[in-house]
Design a protein around this motif. Sequence first.
Motif, PDB file in Angstrom:
ATOM      1  N   ARG A  99       0.803  -1.224   0.000  1.00  0.00           N
ATOM      2  CA  ARG A  99       0.000   0.000   0.000  1.00  0.00           C
ATOM      3  C   ARG A  99       0.837   1.275   0.000  1.00  0.00           C
ATOM      4  N   GLU A 100       1.987   1.266   0.659  1.00  0.00           N
ATOM      5  CA  GLU A 100       2.795   2.485   0.734  1.00  0.00           C
ATOM      6  C   GLU A 100       3.131   3.010  -0.664  1.00  0.00           C
ATOM      7  N   GLU A 101       3.568   2.118  -1.546  1.00  0.00           N
ATOM      8  CA  GLU A 101       3.903   2.530  -2.915  1.00  0.00           C
ATOM      9  C   GLU A 101       2.657   2.920  -3.700  1.00  0.00           C
ATOM     10  N   ALA A 102       1.568   2.208  -3.497  1.00  0.00           N
ATOM     11  CA  ALA A 102       0.332   2.518  -4.227  1.00  0.00           C
ATOM     12  C   ALA A 102      -0.186   3.909  -3.864  1.00  0.00           C
ATOM     13  N   TYR A 103      -0.165   4.245  -2.579  1.00  0.00           N
ATOM     14  CA  TYR A 103      -0.594   5.585  -2.151  1.00  0.00           C
ATOM     15  C   TYR A 103       0.352   6.666  -2.657  1.00  0.00           C
ATOM     16  N   ALA A 104       1.649   6.450  -2.486  1.00  0.00           N
ATOM     17  CA  ALA A 104       2.637   7.454  -2.891  1.00  0.00           C
ATOM     18  C   ALA A 104       2.591   7.689  -4.397  1.00  0.00           C
ATOM     19  N   ALA A 105       2.463   6.632  -5.154  1.00  0.00           N
ATOM     20  CA  ALA A 105       2.412   6.755  -6.615  1.00  0.00           C
ATOM     21  C   ALA A 105       1.162   7.487  -7.055  1.00  0.00           C
ATOM     22  N   ASN A 106       0.048   7.208  -6.401  1.00  0.00           N
ATOM     23  CA  ASN A 106      -1.207   7.859  -6.761  1.00  0.00           C
ATOM     24  C   ASN A 106      -1.093   9.364  -6.554  1.00  0.00           C
ATOM     25  N   ARG A 107      -0.545   9.758  -5.420  1.00  0.00           N
ATOM     26  CA  ARG A 107      -0.366  11.181  -5.109  1.00  0.00           C
ATOM     27  C   ARG A 107       0.599  11.841  -6.103  1.00  0.00           C
ATOM     28  N   TYR A 108       1.668  11.135  -6.413  1.00  0.00           N
ATOM     29  CA  TYR A 108       2.662  11.616  -7.380  1.00  0.00           C
ATOM     30  C   TYR A 108       2.006  11.880  -8.743  1.00  0.00           C
ATOM     31  N   ILE A 109       1.205  10.928  -9.201  1.00  0.00           N
ATOM     32  CA  ILE A 109       0.575  11.057 -10.525  1.00  0.00           C
ATOM     33  C   ILE A 109      -0.401  12.226 -10.546  1.00  0.00           C
ATOM     34  N   ILE A 110      -1.316  12.314  -9.566  1.00  0.00           N
ATOM     35  CA  ILE A 110      -2.319  13.382  -9.610  1.00  0.00           C
ATOM     36  C   ILE A 110      -1.673  14.755  -9.455  1.00  0.00           C
ATOM     37  N   ASP A 111      -0.665  14.877  -8.598  1.00  0.00           N
ATOM     38  CA  ASP A 111      -0.010  16.170  -8.429  1.00  0.00           C
ATOM     39  C   ASP A 111       0.689  16.611  -9.708  1.00  0.00           C
ATOM     40  N   ARG A 112       1.368  15.691 -10.370  1.00  0.00           N
ATOM     41  CA  ARG A 112       2.054  16.046 -11.621  1.00  0.00           C
ATOM     42  C   ARG A 112       1.063  16.350 -12.741  1.00  0.00           C
ATOM     43  N   VAL A 113      -0.011  15.578 -12.842  1.00  0.00           N
ATOM     44  CA  VAL A 113      -1.017  15.828 -13.886  1.00  0.00           C
ATOM     45  C   VAL A 113      -1.625  17.214 -13.693  1.00  0.00           C
ATOM     46  N   LYS A 114      -2.002  17.546 -12.465  1.00  0.00           N
ATOM     47  CA  LYS A 114      -2.607  18.866 -12.196  1.00  0.00           C
ATOM     48  C   LYS A 114      -1.637  20.003 -12.513  1.00  0.00           C
ATOM     49  N   HIS A 115      -0.359  19.778 -12.273  1.00  0.00           N
ATOM     50  CA  HIS A 115       0.635  20.832 -12.457  1.00  0.00           C
ATOM     51  C   HIS A 115       1.132  20.936 -13.901  1.00  0.00           C
ATOM     52  N   GLU A 116       1.253  19.813 -14.597  1.00  0.00           N
ATOM     53  CA  GLU A 116       1.942  19.790 -15.883  1.00  0.00           C
ATOM     54  C   GLU A 116       1.057  19.634 -17.113  1.00  0.00           C
ATOM     55  N   ALA A 117      -0.063  18.972 -16.994  1.00  0.00           N
ATOM     56  CA  ALA A 117      -0.901  18.729 -18.175  1.00  0.00           C
ATOM     57  C   ALA A 117      -1.633  20.011 -18.581  1.00  0.00           C
ATOM     58  N   PRO A 118      -1.672  20.305 -19.876  1.00  0.00           N
ATOM     59  CA  PRO A 118      -2.362  21.524 -20.343  1.00  0.00           C
ATOM     60  C   PRO A 118      -3.881  21.333 -20.350  1.00  0.00           C
ATOM     61  N   ILE A 119      -4.426  21.342 -19.138  1.00  0.00           N
ATOM     62  CA  ILE A 119      -5.871  21.182 -18.923  1.00  0.00           C
ATOM     63  C   ILE A 119      -6.305  22.347 -18.033  1.00  0.00           C
ATOM     64  N   TRP A 120      -7.305  23.098 -18.511  1.00  0.00           N
ATOM     65  CA  TRP A 120      -7.745  24.289 -17.782  1.00  0.00           C
ATOM     66  C   TRP A 120      -9.208  24.152 -17.426  1.00  0.00           C
ATOM     67  N   LYS A 121      -9.564  24.608 -16.219  1.00  0.00           N
ATOM     68  CA  LYS A 121     -10.970  24.498 -15.805  1.00  0.00           C
ATOM     69  C   LYS A 121     -11.597  25.870 -15.639  1.00  0.00           C
ATOM     70  N   GLN A 122     -12.891  25.915 -15.960  1.00  0.00           N
ATOM     71  CA  GLN A 122     -13.737  27.070 -15.669  1.00  0.00           C
ATOM     72  C   GLN A 122     -14.757  26.609 -14.640  1.00  0.00           C
ATOM     73  N   GLU A 123     -14.928  27.419 -13.601  1.00  0.00           N
ATOM     74  CA  GLU A 123     -15.966  27.149 -12.608  1.00  0.00           C
ATOM     75  C   GLU A 123     -17.171  28.016 -12.947  1.00  0.00           C
ATOM     76  N   PHE A 124     -18.322  27.391 -13.112  1.00  0.00           N
ATOM     77  CA  PHE A 124     -19.561  28.116 -13.384  1.00  0.00           C
ATOM     78  C   PHE A 124     -20.380  28.169 -12.111  1.00  0.00           C
ATOM     79  N   PHE A 125     -20.638  29.402 -11.651  1.00  0.00           N
ATOM     80  CA  PHE A 125     -21.302  29.622 -10.367  1.00  0.00           C
ATOM     81  C   PHE A 125     -22.811  29.797 -10.540  1.00  0.00           C
ATOM     82  N   SER A 126     -23.531  29.573  -9.442  1.00  0.00           N
ATOM     83  CA  SER A 126     -24.989  29.657  -9.444  1.00  0.00           C
ATOM     84  C   SER A 126     -25.507  31.054  -9.759  1.00  0.00           C
ATOM     85  N   ASP A 127     -24.679  32.084  -9.529  1.00  0.00           N
ATOM     86  CA  ASP A 127     -25.119  33.454  -9.810  1.00  0.00           C
ATOM     87  C   ASP A 127     -24.934  33.843 -11.282  1.00  0.00           C
ATOM     88  N   GLY A 128     -24.534  32.857 -12.132  1.00  0.00           N
ATOM     89  CA  GLY A 128     -24.387  33.130 -13.558  1.00  0.00           C
ATOM     90  C   GLY A 128     -22.996  33.549 -13.982  1.00  0.00           C
TER      91      GLY A 128
END
Length: 145
Positions: A99-128
């Motif tokens: 489990r130690e490697e599985a948890y560490a690897a999972n965190r490593y992958i998501i952190d790098r994807v969020k930081h490095e992949a050219p993916i941008w989000k827009q948040e659409f709020f209830s007030d329009g």
Amino acid sequence: MQLITEDQINLITMLSEAHDPKAGAVVLFSGEVRNHSHKRDVDYLFYECYIPMAEKIIKEIIETSYTKFKLHKALCCHRIGKVGISESAVVVITASSHREEAYAANRYIIDRVKHEAPIWKQEFFSDGTYEWGHNCSCFEHQHSH
């Protein structure tokens, strides 16, 4: 396994692809759309992406994680387009002997994807209104403590 999809991510299908007879640990992370952000009500998110570059980067991150963490399986899929409340925007699954490697690897992958992949989000709020989100939130959390 798709790395980028406009379809809802099927967690059961992804999980079924992650099993390995050598693995004693399988970790699933689902980054889901919450109904609030910055003390405001959120209706949905919309993700835009430069697909060829994002796929190349995610593949490289996954390949690196195999050797770095002795993984048996590593899967990652990110949604693009409109993603509703409680839907998965990104899923990472890692399988290793322990489990130690599985948890560490999972965190490593998501952190790098969020930081490095050219993916941008827009948040659409209830007030329009809407706002572009940050491409990476991993450093904000480190500095806010």
